[in-house]
Scaffold this motif. Structure first.
Motif, short mmCIF file in Angstrom:
data_model
loop_
_atom_site.label_atom_id
_atom_site.label_comp_id
_atom_site.label_asym_id
_atom_site.label_seq_id
_atom_site.Cartn_x
_atom_site.Cartn_y
_atom_site.Cartn_z
N SER A 1 49.92 30.52 38.80
CA SER A 1 51.01 29.61 38.43
C SER A 1 51.90 29.44 39.65
O SER A 1 51.91 30.27 40.57
N SER A 2 52.65 28.37 39.66
CA SER A 2 53.49 28.08 40.83
C SER A 2 54.56 29.14 41.02
O SER A 2 54.87 29.53 42.16
N SER A 3 55.15 29.65 39.95
CA SER A 3 56.20 30.66 40.07
C SER A 3 55.66 31.98 40.61
O SER A 3 56.25 32.60 41.50
N ARG A 4 54.50 32.41 40.09
CA ARG A 4 53.92 33.67 40.55
C ARG A 4 53.44 33.57 41.99
O ARG A 4 53.67 34.49 42.79
N LEU A 5 52.81 32.48 42.36
CA LEU A 5 52.32 32.32 43.73
C LEU A 5 53.47 32.17 44.71
O LEU A 5 53.41 32.70 45.83
N ARG B 1 37.36 27.85 35.86
CA ARG B 1 36.51 28.36 34.77
C ARG B 1 37.32 29.12 33.73
O ARG B 1 36.83 29.39 32.64
N HIS B 2 38.56 29.48 34.04
CA HIS B 2 39.37 30.29 33.12
C HIS B 2 40.71 29.66 32.79
O HIS B 2 41.40 30.13 31.87
N ILE B 3 41.11 28.62 33.51
CA ILE B 3 42.36 27.92 33.24
C ILE B 3 42.06 26.43 33.12
O ILE B 3 41.19 25.92 33.84
N SER B 4 42.75 25.74 32.27
CA SER B 4 42.49 24.31 32.06
C SER B 4 42.73 23.52 33.34
O SER B 4 43.65 23.83 34.11
N VAL C 1 43.31 35.97 37.67
CA VAL C 1 43.20 34.52 37.62
C VAL C 1 44.24 33.92 36.68
O VAL C 1 44.69 32.78 36.87
N HIS C 2 44.69 34.68 35.69
CA HIS C 2 45.68 34.17 34.75
C HIS C 2 47.08 34.15 35.35
O HIS C 2 48.01 33.60 34.73
N GLN C 3 47.26 34.72 36.52
CA GLN C 3 48.55 34.67 37.22
C GLN C 3 48.64 33.45 38.13
O GLN C 3 49.59 33.33 38.91
N ALA D 1 37.88 42.13 42.73
CA ALA D 1 37.45 43.37 42.06
C ALA D 1 37.69 43.31 40.55
O ALA D 1 36.86 43.77 39.77
N ASP D 2 38.80 42.73 40.14
CA ASP D 2 39.13 42.66 38.72
C ASP D 2 39.82 41.33 38.44
O ASP D 2 41.03 41.28 38.22
N PRO D 3 39.07 40.23 38.43
CA PRO D 3 39.70 38.90 38.32
C PRO D 3 40.37 38.64 36.98
O PRO D 3 41.30 37.83 36.91
N LEU D 4 39.93 39.29 35.92
CA LEU D 4 40.48 39.03 34.58
C LEU D 4 41.49 40.08 34.14
O LEU D 4 41.99 40.02 33.02
N GLY D 5 41.77 41.07 35.00
CA GLY D 5 42.79 42.06 34.69
C GLY D 5 42.37 43.05 33.63
O GLY D 5 43.19 43.42 32.78
#
Length: 304
Positions: A100-104, A129-132, A96-98, A83-87
């Motif tokens: 990361s291994s710590s957040r997941l 498409r949004h993270i390297s 999508v910017h979350q 619904a809101d992938p970019l926050g």
């Protein structure tokens, strides 16, 4: 879930969840969607009473749950980034910017802190498409080693990325299933590459179909698999259609062997050159008094 397969296959082995601690990648394109197969893996994990976390970026929770049995929903945790992938709003459950291994790891341990869960990423293409790609591969590698994840299953849309990005993600995966459309009706082709912990690589191709209840039926192997085609191509004679002949007949080969080459000396000629006979001359040099000849440095008179 696997249907009545004619024999034990690599696809059935993967559906049974034997690749513990690995990263399974389903690779599709616009010609055939791999989401139905992804949902079959989710269904198989839930039927084994595993806890499954889904990062939903491509489709909504309702679409993902379609076809799954309602009694397994208590073990299925959907983290809505669709619904809101970019926050852009303040109440987005996951962005999508979350990624990361710590957040997941924090998300996974909220529901099953003592039991490793299966993590499903639908899809990795949205993340890439949004993270390297380097950060994405690093996160996946950390999750595999962290202990909070039993297995990672990801969907990747191959035609959305460059060959280098696709290759990097595939090399990180322990198993890759590339799906393509089949030749009949609902059939599809799965090209499977599996890497064992010892480094051994196993490849196979299988034709399969998926029913409405997400049951996967392995039908057969393709009649002309890709590796057999490449072997046939290697055996083609490159000299078959030339306008000139590169081979010698028996008579031509015999004449070639009898031919005396100009730079090959006969035994008699070698003897005549090595042993000088009467009348052969020699050049003698006797330096006179004006010659400045140094025995230790013969080139001393040269201006170098």
């Amino acid at each position: 879930m696997l249907g009545n397969a004619p024999s034990f296959t690599m696809l059935s082995e993967l559906l049974q969840g034997t690749d513990v601690g690995g990263f399974l990648l389903i690779q599709d394109s616009c010609s055939y969607s791999g989401r139905h197969l992804l949902k079959s893996f989710i269904d198989a994990a839930l039927n084994r009473e595993e806890v499954v976390h889904v990062l939903g970026l491509d489709v909504s929770e309702e679409e993902l749950k379609e076809g799954l049995k309602s009694f397994v929903f208590q073990r299925l945790h959907f983290h809505d980034a669709y619904a809101d992938p970019l926050g852009w709003t303040d109440n987005s459950p996951f962005t999508v910017h979350q990624f990361s291994s710590s957040r997941l790891t924090e998300l996974l341990k909220q529901t099953a802190p003592s039991k490793p869960a299966t993590l499903v990423i639908d899809s990795l293409s949205w993340v890439l498409r949004h993270i390297s790609p380097t950060a994405v591969c690093h996160t996946l590698q950390q999750l595999k080693k962290g202990g909070a994840v039993r297995t990672i299953i990801g969907l990747l849309h191959e035609d959305m990325h460059s060959r280098g990005i696709v290759g990097s993600v595939c090399r990180l995966a322990t198993s890759v299933i590339t799906v393509e459309p089949g030749t009949k009706g609902e059939e599809a082709l799965a090209k499977i590459t599996k890497r064992s912990k010892s480094g051994k690589v196993t490849q196979d191709e299988q034709i399969f179909s998926i029913r409405k209840d997400l049951t996967v039926t392995v039908l057969s192997k393709p009649t002309n698999p890709g590796h057999k085609r490449s072997t046939t191509e290697e055996q083609v004679d490159p000299t078959a259609n030339l306008t000139f002949n590169l081979r010698l007949t028996d008579a031509e080969r015999e004449a070639k062997e009898k031919l005396a080459l100009p730079f090959v000396f006969s035994k008699e000629k070698k003897t005549a050159l090595l042993h000088s006979g009467p009348g052969s001359g020699k050049i003698l040099y006797e330096p006179d008094a004006s010659d400045d000849y140094d025995q230790e440095d013969p080139d001393d008179d040269l201006d170098v």
